[in-house]
Design a protein around this motif. Structure first.
Motif, PDB file in Angstrom:
ATOM      1  N   GLY A  10      -2.894  -0.917  -4.700  1.00 37.52           N
ATOM      2  CA  GLY A  10      -2.506  -0.353  -3.386  1.00 37.52           C
ATOM      3  C   GLY A  10      -1.433   0.669  -3.738  1.00 37.52           C
ATOM      4  N   VAL A  11      -0.695   0.580  -4.744  1.00 35.40           N
ATOM      5  CA  VAL A  11       0.721   1.436  -5.172  1.00 35.40           C
ATOM      6  C   VAL A  11       0.446   2.128  -6.625  1.00 35.40           C
ATOM      7  CG1 VAL A  11       1.984   0.382  -3.806  1.00 35.40           C
ATOM      8  CG2 VAL A  11       1.775  -0.401  -6.039  1.00 35.40           C
ATOM      9  N   GLY A  30      -5.810  -9.305 -10.436  1.00 37.51           N
ATOM     10  CA  GLY A  30      -6.280  -8.238  -9.535  1.00 37.51           C
ATOM     11  C   GLY A  30      -5.555  -6.946  -9.646  1.00 37.51           C
ATOM     12  N   GLY A  31      -4.406  -7.014 -10.856  1.00 40.58           N
ATOM     13  CA  GLY A  31      -3.993  -5.836 -10.867  1.00 40.58           C
ATOM     14  C   GLY A  31      -4.551  -4.519 -11.561  1.00 40.58           C
ATOM     15  N   VAL A  32      -4.184  -2.996 -11.629  1.00 38.01           N
ATOM     16  CA  VAL A  32      -4.782  -2.129 -12.248  1.00 38.01           C
ATOM     17  C   VAL A  32      -3.824  -1.840 -13.543  1.00 38.01           C
ATOM     18  CG1 VAL A  32      -5.674   0.102 -12.078  1.00 38.01           C
ATOM     19  CG2 VAL A  32      -5.795  -1.504 -10.159  1.00 38.01           C
ATOM     20  N   VAL A  33      -4.277  -1.926 -14.798  1.00 38.03           N
ATOM     21  CA  VAL A  33      -3.216  -1.481 -15.609  1.00 38.03           C
ATOM     22  C   VAL A  33      -4.015  -0.258 -16.378  1.00 38.03           C
ATOM     23  CG1 VAL A  33      -2.301  -2.278 -17.669  1.00 38.03           C
ATOM     24  CG2 VAL A  33      -2.736  -3.988 -16.138  1.00 38.03           C
ATOM     25  N   MET A  64       6.926  -8.756  -7.974  1.00 37.83           N
ATOM     26  CA  MET A  64       7.100  -7.400  -7.917  1.00 37.83           C
ATOM     27  C   MET A  64       5.703  -6.669  -7.688  1.00 37.83           C
ATOM     28  SD  MET A  64       9.537  -7.240 -11.125  1.00 37.83           S
ATOM     29  CE  MET A  64       9.516  -5.452 -11.361  1.00 37.83           C
ATOM     30  N   ASP A  65       5.613  -5.327  -7.444  1.00 41.49           N
ATOM     31  CA  ASP A  65       4.698  -4.415  -7.418  1.00 41.49           C
ATOM     32  C   ASP A  65       4.069  -3.394  -8.274  1.00 41.49           C
ATOM     33  OD1 ASP A  65       4.751  -5.329  -4.385  1.00 41.49           O
ATOM     34  OD2 ASP A  65       6.535  -4.323  -4.427  1.00 41.49           O
ATOM     35  N   LEU A  66       4.918  -3.072  -9.489  1.00 43.64           N
ATOM     36  CA  LEU A  66       4.631  -2.487 -10.448  1.00 43.64           C
ATOM     37  C   LEU A  66       5.630  -2.385 -11.631  1.00 43.64           C
ATOM     38  CD1 LEU A  66       6.034   0.911 -10.412  1.00 43.64           C
ATOM     39  CD2 LEU A  66       5.331   0.721  -8.218  1.00 43.64           C
ATOM     40  N   HIS A  67       4.968  -2.185 -12.856  1.00 45.21           N
ATOM     41  CA  HIS A  67       5.993  -2.202 -13.868  1.00 45.21           C
ATOM     42  C   HIS A  67       5.261  -1.108 -14.987  1.00 45.21           C
ATOM     43  CE1 HIS A  67       8.223  -3.183 -17.427  1.00 45.21           C
ATOM     44  NE2 HIS A  67       7.234  -3.249 -18.096  1.00 45.21           N
ATOM     45  N   ALA A  91       0.785  -1.351   0.057  1.00 40.94           N
ATOM     46  CA  ALA A  91       0.080  -0.077  -0.003  1.00 40.94           C
ATOM     47  C   ALA A  91       0.805   1.207   0.041  1.00 40.94           C
ATOM     48  CB  ALA A  91      -0.849  -0.012   1.250  1.00 40.94           C
ATOM     49  N   SER A  92       2.237   1.157  -0.025  1.00 36.03           N
ATOM     50  CA  SER A  92       3.018   2.193  -0.260  1.00 36.03           C
ATOM     51  C   SER A  92       4.288   1.960  -1.095  1.00 36.03           C
ATOM     52  CB  SER A  92       3.541   2.526   1.246  1.00 36.03           C
ATOM     53  OG  SER A  92       4.737   3.458   1.376  1.00 36.03           O
ATOM     54  N   LEU A  93       4.738   3.110  -1.546  1.00 39.42           N
ATOM     55  CA  LEU A  93       5.786   3.026  -2.612  1.00 39.42           C
ATOM     56  C   LEU A  93       7.269   2.509  -1.882  1.00 39.42           C
ATOM     57  CD1 LEU A  93       5.365   5.408  -5.576  1.00 39.42           C
ATOM     58  CD2 LEU A  93       5.136   2.864  -5.678  1.00 39.42           C
TER      59      LEU A  93
END
Length: 259
Positions: free
Chosen positions: A248-249, A224-227, A201-204, A145-147
């Motif tokens: 969350g990020v 369940g990710g957001v793109v 990993m959390d983001l790309h 939930a945090s970078l």
């Protein structure tokens, strides 16, 4: 999307992976660019020659594209989008980070994805509305939930980038390095997208969206990710850039990348 078609695709991709493993060696060393390019082309050809008959038989009406750097819109209907050897340059140099990626796109949206890591024998699959899986186990993106605790990544989709784009990539890397725990710059892009889907990993993010990324995007979405585009609108096959992240990020990462 039928489980039968997914099973046929998985079998074809696994067969292609086995063929590539006969060509792959951790001892591979080449003296210069001509030799590297020759092996890149030979690897791609070996995989396409294995995949195309099986996938064409499974979906004879679908179009076929194995240009991993292709971008832009597609005609309506179904298309097989193939990245024969994602991270081929890694494979040619004896490194383990490479994969075989396949997606089926219908009217501009991915509906099936198979991404196989042959060296690690990991098979990632997803179907539209059916979830994402690693070797049959359901995938979920991370709960970060945090970078400040996030593992982030980006990559170079193709060589010879526009100088302005290279500068933008460098500025984004600097900004994300100051916000996230760790930032990876590597290829293949689909490797990183699969890791986001798996919660490793959390983001790309990418400033150069190409159609071959569709398989990885579907994995993240179905886990369940957001793109989205970097303007925050929903990702499309024709998007020029994108951010794929755990929910969350995502908003915080988007703010960093659009400053």
């Amino acid at each position: 999307m039928s489980q039968e078609l997914l099973a046929v695709t998985v079998a074809a991709v696994r067969h292609a992976g086995a063929r590539m493993l006969t060509r792959y060696s951790t001892e591979s060393r080449h003296p210069g660019l001509p030799e590297v390019l020759a092996h890149l082309r030979a690897n791609d050809a070996a995989v396409v020659d294995t995949l195309r008959p099986a996938l064409t038989k499974a979906r004879p009406s679908a179009g076929w594209l194995n240009d991993e750097h292709g971008s832009g819109p597609l005609a309506t209907g179904e298309w097989w989008l193939i990245d024969p050897v994602g991270g081929n340059v890694n494979a040619v140099h004896g490194m383990p980070d490479w994969n075989i990626g396949v997606s089926l796109v219908r009217d501009g949206r991915p509906v099936l994805a198979v991404v196989y890591f042959p060296v690690h024998d990991e098979m990632f699959t997803a179907t539209e509305g059916g979830g994402a899986f690693l070797d049959g186990v359901r995938l979920r993106v991370s709960v970060k939930a945090s970078l400040d605790g996030a593992l982030a990544g980006t990559g170079q989709a193709q060589p010879g980038q526009d100088p302005d784009l290279v500068k933008r990539m460098g500025s984004a890397f600097e900004a994300m390095t100051n916000s996230a725990l760790y930032v990876r710059v590597s290829v293949p892009v689909t490797h990183q997208l699969a890791q986001v889907a798996a919660g490793r990993m959390d983001l790309h993010w990418q400033f150069d969206n190409v159609r071959a990324h569709a398989a990885g995007v579907l994995l993240v979405q179905e886990a369940g990710g957001v793109v989205t585009d970097l303007d925050g609108t929903a990702w499309e096959l024709t998007s020029e850039s994108y951010l794929a992240a755990a929910p969350g990020v995502h908003a915080a990462a988007l703010s960093v990348l659009t400053v």
